[in-house]
Scaffold this motif. Structure first.
Motif, PDB file in Angstrom:
ATOM      1  N   CYS A  97       4.272  -1.081   3.301  1.00 26.46           N
ATOM      2  CA  CYS A  97       3.822   0.249   2.910  1.00 26.46           C
ATOM      3  C   CYS A  97       4.991   1.041   2.316  1.00 26.46           C
ATOM      4  CB  CYS A  97       3.249   0.995   4.119  1.00 26.46           C
ATOM      5  SG  CYS A  97       2.653   2.658   3.755  1.00 26.46           S
ATOM      6  N   LYS A 128       4.136   3.041  -6.252  1.00 28.70           N
ATOM      7  CA  LYS A 128       3.862   1.607  -6.060  1.00 28.70           C
ATOM      8  C   LYS A 128       3.990   0.836  -7.379  1.00 28.70           C
ATOM      9  CE  LYS A 128      -0.262   2.272  -4.392  1.00 28.70           C
ATOM     10  NZ  LYS A 128      -0.242   3.739  -4.516  1.00 28.70           N
ATOM     11  N   VAL A 145       0.408  -1.281   6.996  1.00 30.59           N
ATOM     12  CA  VAL A 145      -0.527  -0.802   5.985  1.00 30.59           C
ATOM     13  C   VAL A 145      -0.577   0.721   6.044  1.00 30.59           C
ATOM     14  CG1 VAL A 145      -2.903  -0.936   5.140  1.00 30.59           C
ATOM     15  CG2 VAL A 145      -1.864  -2.912   6.268  1.00 30.59           C
ATOM     16  N   LEU A 203      -7.483  -0.933   1.087  1.00 27.48           N
ATOM     17  CA  LEU A 203      -6.673  -1.333   2.235  1.00 27.48           C
ATOM     18  C   LEU A 203      -7.309  -2.450   3.045  1.00 27.48           C
ATOM     19  CD1 LEU A 203      -5.499   2.203   3.440  1.00 27.48           C
ATOM     20  CD2 LEU A 203      -4.419   0.650   1.811  1.00 27.48           C
ATOM     21  N   GLU A 241      -3.489  -3.018  -8.603  1.00 34.30           N
ATOM     22  CA  GLU A 241      -4.855  -2.493  -8.579  1.00 34.30           C
ATOM     23  C   GLU A 241      -5.842  -3.420  -9.291  1.00 34.30           C
ATOM     24  OE1 GLU A 241      -5.824  -0.235  -6.756  1.00 34.30           O
ATOM     25  OE2 GLU A 241      -3.963   0.772  -6.218  1.00 34.30           O
ATOM     26  N   THR A 263      -3.978   8.377   4.065  1.00 34.31           N
ATOM     27  CA  THR A 263      -4.208   8.461   2.622  1.00 34.31           C
ATOM     28  C   THR A 263      -4.131   9.917   2.160  1.00 34.31           C
ATOM     29  OG1 THR A 263      -6.595   8.591   2.969  1.00 34.31           O
ATOM     30  CG2 THR A 263      -5.648   6.392   2.660  1.00 34.31           C
ATOM     31  N   SER A 317       0.856  -1.191   0.000  1.00 32.20           N
ATOM     32  CA  SER A 317       0.000   0.000   0.000  1.00 32.20           C
ATOM     33  C   SER A 317       0.890   1.238   0.000  1.00 32.20           C
ATOM     34  CB  SER A 317      -0.928   0.004   1.215  1.00 32.20           C
ATOM     35  OG  SER A 317      -0.173  -0.048   2.421  1.00 32.20           O
ATOM     36  N   SER A 335      -0.309  -4.680  -5.263  1.00 33.97           N
ATOM     37  CA  SER A 335      -0.517  -3.358  -4.673  1.00 33.97           C
ATOM     38  C   SER A 335      -1.963  -2.970  -4.885  1.00 33.97           C
ATOM     39  CB  SER A 335       0.411  -2.319  -5.322  1.00 33.97           C
ATOM     40  OG  SER A 335      -0.031  -1.999  -6.623  1.00 33.97           O
ATOM     41  N   SER A 336      -2.519  -2.237  -3.918  1.00 35.09           N
ATOM     42  CA  SER A 336      -3.925  -1.835  -4.025  1.00 35.09           C
ATOM     43  C   SER A 336      -4.208  -0.671  -3.098  1.00 35.09           C
ATOM     44  CB  SER A 336      -4.838  -3.019  -3.681  1.00 35.09           C
ATOM     45  OG  SER A 336      -6.200  -2.631  -3.739  1.00 35.09           O
ATOM     46  N   HIS A 337      -5.178   0.150  -3.496  1.00 35.19           N
ATOM     47  CA  HIS A 337      -5.699   1.200  -2.623  1.00 35.19           C
ATOM     48  C   HIS A 337      -6.831   0.676  -1.740  1.00 35.19           C
ATOM     49  CE1 HIS A 337      -3.381   4.523  -4.229  1.00 35.19           C
ATOM     50  NE2 HIS A 337      -3.672   4.139  -5.456  1.00 35.19           N
TER      51      HIS A 337
END
Length: 535
Positions: free
Chosen positions: A463, A336, A478, A449, A415, A482, A329, A445-447
């Motif tokens: 992170c 990322k 994490v 969470l 994503e 944001t 994250s 990787s991803s938003h």
């Protein structure tokens, strides 16, 4: 000015450098026909931006070296001998210069020949090829007979001319294209012979076959008269159309190439491999950092101080995995996706070349697959989510095939499932990622969470963040702060939009808080009395 003398000299003495721009399909031809099982697929190649990387890597190389570098990146596993050859070429600049000089003529090549050497078997010449000489003779006799018979003999002249034109119409363009293939073969064999003349260990395997290479060059070389001014455009054209010189040469040289195909393939392989080694050594001398890659276990990975070679002034970053994959994250725009591409490129280079763009590296030599650039397709009628579903299904199928073959693979995913609503995106992503990570190494990787606690049993949370000095680093855990809403103000949306977005975010956060305990949600445990969500 003295271009007509080029056939009298070794390759590269007077030859100008052309660096003809080849299509991607031409560069990939060797891999397509003789490259072996691919270790990465087409989407992974595009996701990791390997086209611009190979362009950088192959600068100053002919189509032969480009094809070999492409083959290695797609399917080859570097041997200790290949790694040692590259290191020798890096350390011995005079040796590398002499080898590059011998190979310089290869850069005149404007036609790829892997398709000829490794493709379908060359068709045999038609049975009537050996009788072609009768047509020019018949034309001369028909013309001579006009002095004896008169105008009726013109019908004979016309008939022979029609036969000559019919043969030329059928084979003229084919013979022209074949002549370009012969030019490429000539450059290859002259480089082979030039390398055979060098008394250095790096060319020992060329010395025993230099004479054979020169013999084939003589067999396919055109007459020196064809290199004289005006001869090629005037006399040669008449010779082709009236005497069928180009057609007889076409059939004769094709027969020669077919008879020498094994030698030509071996020459292609050796010369292309040497040019690829030279390109790799040249590239490694130019990059800021590299190391010899060590081999790690299938669920271990350590890249210390890695960089991406296409990013000038890239800040080194370290990355480590042990026993399980990673959920990454980080704030928007922090890098990322670049991190994933850097890891992926270094894994490909480690397998293909034995080197990494890092201070130290121990990586698994696994098949590599990615999903990073799924997009809408207007022409194909495929939405973003459908494209993501198609790629996810491909990854699951690849995972099953590798698992059945008792082999592990590494999946890099960025994503996943952006094309649907938040809840369904999380649910589908959790299911796919958990299934992949059960048998293979996964870096994602991803938003979203909330995926981190759902997948913590198989993906360690990391992170991407900046330290006090502003340098990037990877830290366990994490993302906590944001920046998606803060970027609204930075990008000129105004305080009103930012305030409204903040209120909606606070409301959603109260209703969709991260669960305190997600253990067991993704487990298929029949002893668990709780309802299993995914069974």
């Amino acid at each position: 000015m003295f271009s007509f003398l080029q056939p009298l000299f070794p390759a590269g003495v007077l030859a100008p450098v052309l660096d003809y721009p080849f299509a991607r399909s031409d560069v990939a031809m060797l891999q397509t026909l003789a490259g072996g099982a691919q270790q990465i697929d087409r989407q992974t190649w595009n996701d990791l931006l390997l086209d611009p990387y190979t362009d950088r890597l192959a600068q100053g190389s002919s189509i032969f070296g480009q094809q070999e570098l492409h083959r290695r990146l797609c399917s080859s596993q570097a041997s200790d001998d290949a790694i040692e050859r590259t290191l020798v070429l890096m350390d011995d600049a005079p040796l590398a210069t002499s080898l590059q000089r011998a190979c310089r003529g290869l850069r005149q090549t404007d036609t790829e020949i892997a398709g000829t050497l490794y493709g379908a078997v060359l068709a045999p010449a038609p049975w009537w090829r050996s009788w072609l000489w009768l047509l020019p003779l018949a034309l001369l006799l028909a013309i001579a007979s006009t002095w004896l018979v008169g105008w009726p003999a013109l019908f004979g002249v016309l008939a022979v001319c029609v036969a000559l034109m019919a043969i030329q119409s059928r084979y003229y363009e084919v013979s022209k294209q074949w002549e370009r293939t012969l030019d490429s073969l000539r450059h290859l064999l002259k480089a082979h012979a030039a390398l055979a003349r060098l008394d250095v260990p790096a060319t020992a395997h060329f010395r025993g076959s230099g004479t054979q290479a020169k013999k084939i060059v003589r067999g396919i070389e055109r007459s020196l008269l064809r290199y004289l001014p005006m001869v090629d455009t005037v006399v040669a054209e008449y010779g082709d159309w009236l005497l069928l010189k180009n057609i007889t040469r076409y059939f004769r040289t094709r027969q020669l190439v077919a008879a020498q195909i094994d030698f030509l393939r071996d020459s292609f392989s050796q010369v292309a491999a040497l040019e690829a080694d030279l390109a790799l050594a040249r590239h490694l001398r130019e990059v800021p950092v590299f190391c010899r890659a060590g081999v790690a276990g299938p669920r271990e990975l350590a890249l210390q101080g890695m960089v991406h070679p296409l990013l000038p002034g890239a800040v080194p970053l370290s990355f480590r995995l042990q026993d399980r994959g990673s959920f990454i994250s980080g704030q928007n725009g922090i890098g990322k996706s670049t991190l994933l591409r850097t890891v992926g490129l270094n894994l490909v280079c480690a397998r293909a070349f034995g080197f990494c763009h890092a201070q130290s590296a121990h990586v698994p030599l696994l098949r590599l697959y990615s999903s990073m650039q799924s997009e809408d397709s207007l022409a194909g009628g495929e939405s973003l989510y459908l494209a993501e579903l198609r790629r996810a299904r491909e990854l699951l199928a690849l995972a099953d095939s590798d698992a059945e073959g008792e082999g592990a693979a590494l999946f890099i995913i960025d994503e996943i499932f952006r094309g649907t609503n938040h809840l369904e995106s999380i649910s589908a992503a959790a299911a796919v990622l958990h299934t992949l990570a059960a048998r293979h190494l996964v870096i994602v990787s991803s938003h979203n969470l909330v995926l981190a606690p759902l997948l913590e049993d198989c993906l360690a949370p990391w992170c991407v963040q900046r330290d006090a000095a502003g340098a990037l680093l990877l830290a366990p855990g994490v993302l906590q702060a944001t920046n998606g809403i803060a970027l609204l103000a930075e990008r000129g949306f105004g305080s009103q939009i930012e305030d409204k977005a903040g209120r909606v975010f606070d409301w959603l956060s109260g209703h969709m808080a991260q669960p305190a305990d997600c253990s067991g949600v993704l487990e298929d445990d029949k002893q668990n009395d709780k309802q299993n969500v995914l069974t």
